[in-house]
Design a protein around this motif. Structure first.
Motif, PDB file in Angstrom:
ATOM      1  N   LYS A 149     -12.281  -2.972 -24.052  1.00 51.30           N
ATOM      2  CA  LYS A 149     -11.854  -4.223 -23.446  1.00 51.30           C
ATOM      3  C   LYS A 149     -10.908  -3.863 -22.314  1.00 51.30           C
ATOM      4  N   MET A 150     -10.900  -4.693 -21.291  1.00 49.87           N
ATOM      5  CA  MET A 150     -10.031  -4.436 -20.158  1.00 49.87           C
ATOM      6  C   MET A 150      -8.572  -4.617 -20.575  1.00 49.87           C
ATOM      7  N   GLN A 201      -9.399  -9.744 -15.124  1.00 49.84           N
ATOM      8  CA  GLN A 201     -10.858  -9.667 -15.258  1.00 49.84           C
ATOM      9  C   GLN A 201     -11.496 -10.866 -14.579  1.00 49.84           C
ATOM     10  N   THR A 225     -18.091  -4.976 -16.067  1.00 47.07           N
ATOM     11  CA  THR A 225     -16.746  -5.550 -15.965  1.00 47.07           C
ATOM     12  C   THR A 225     -16.371  -5.638 -14.495  1.00 47.07           C
TER      13      THR A 225
END
Length: 159
Positions: A4-5, A11, A150
């Motif tokens: 996950k960022m 994002q 992403t």
């Protein structure tokens, strides 16, 4: 499987990431190269929604790396505006993760060559068809089948 960022507030939406992929003219493909050194190469490409298409030669570093290890990432920078007085850059970028493959089916090769060519030349005409026929024999078409995408933007652009 994919991280996950960390800076999740930066994002971008899936739609904005897709727009950057669609409108970009080039990006950097990262592969596992010789002696397991990273190999990153700038390339023209076309994004089709579930895959990214590239072209190259039937031999060389990129070809060998794809055959050796199919996992790859591809980065496209959609905005890169340096703001000197703020010591920062207002940026937007997208990273795609997936598996590379060498396209071997003749119909798929022709389809992907035409799709890539039409991105950079908007007319499907006699000149395009002659160029495809002339360049087809030594040409290798690569496909990055997308598994994860992403997009991230500068904090200043989220406001």
């Amino acid at each position: 499987m994919f991280r996950k960022m960390r800076r999740f507030k930066q994002q971008m939406s899936d739609e904005e990431a897709q727009l950057i992929l669609k409108n970009g003219s080039s990006g950097v493909l990262a592969l596992l190269g010789d002696d397991d050194y990273p190999y990153a190469v700038p390339l023209s490409y076309v994004y089709t929604g579930d895959k990214i298409i590239f072209h190259g030669a039937k031999s060389g570093h990129k070809f060998d790396a794809v055959k050796k290890h199919p996992k790859a990432s591809f980065c496209v920078i959609g905005k890169d505006h340096v703001i000197p007085e703020e010591y920062t850059t207002y940026y937007k970028s997208v990273i795609v993760f997936g598996k590379m493959r060498i396209i071997e089916d003749e119909e798929e090769i022709l389809e992907t060559v035409r799709t890539l060519a039409l991105k950079y030349r908007s007319e499907d005409d006699e000149i395009l068809e002659k160029a495809i026929k002339r360049e087809l024999a030594p040409l290798c078409m690569f496909c990055l089948d997308i598994e994860h995408v992403t997009g991230k933007m500068a904090n200043e652009l989220t406001k």
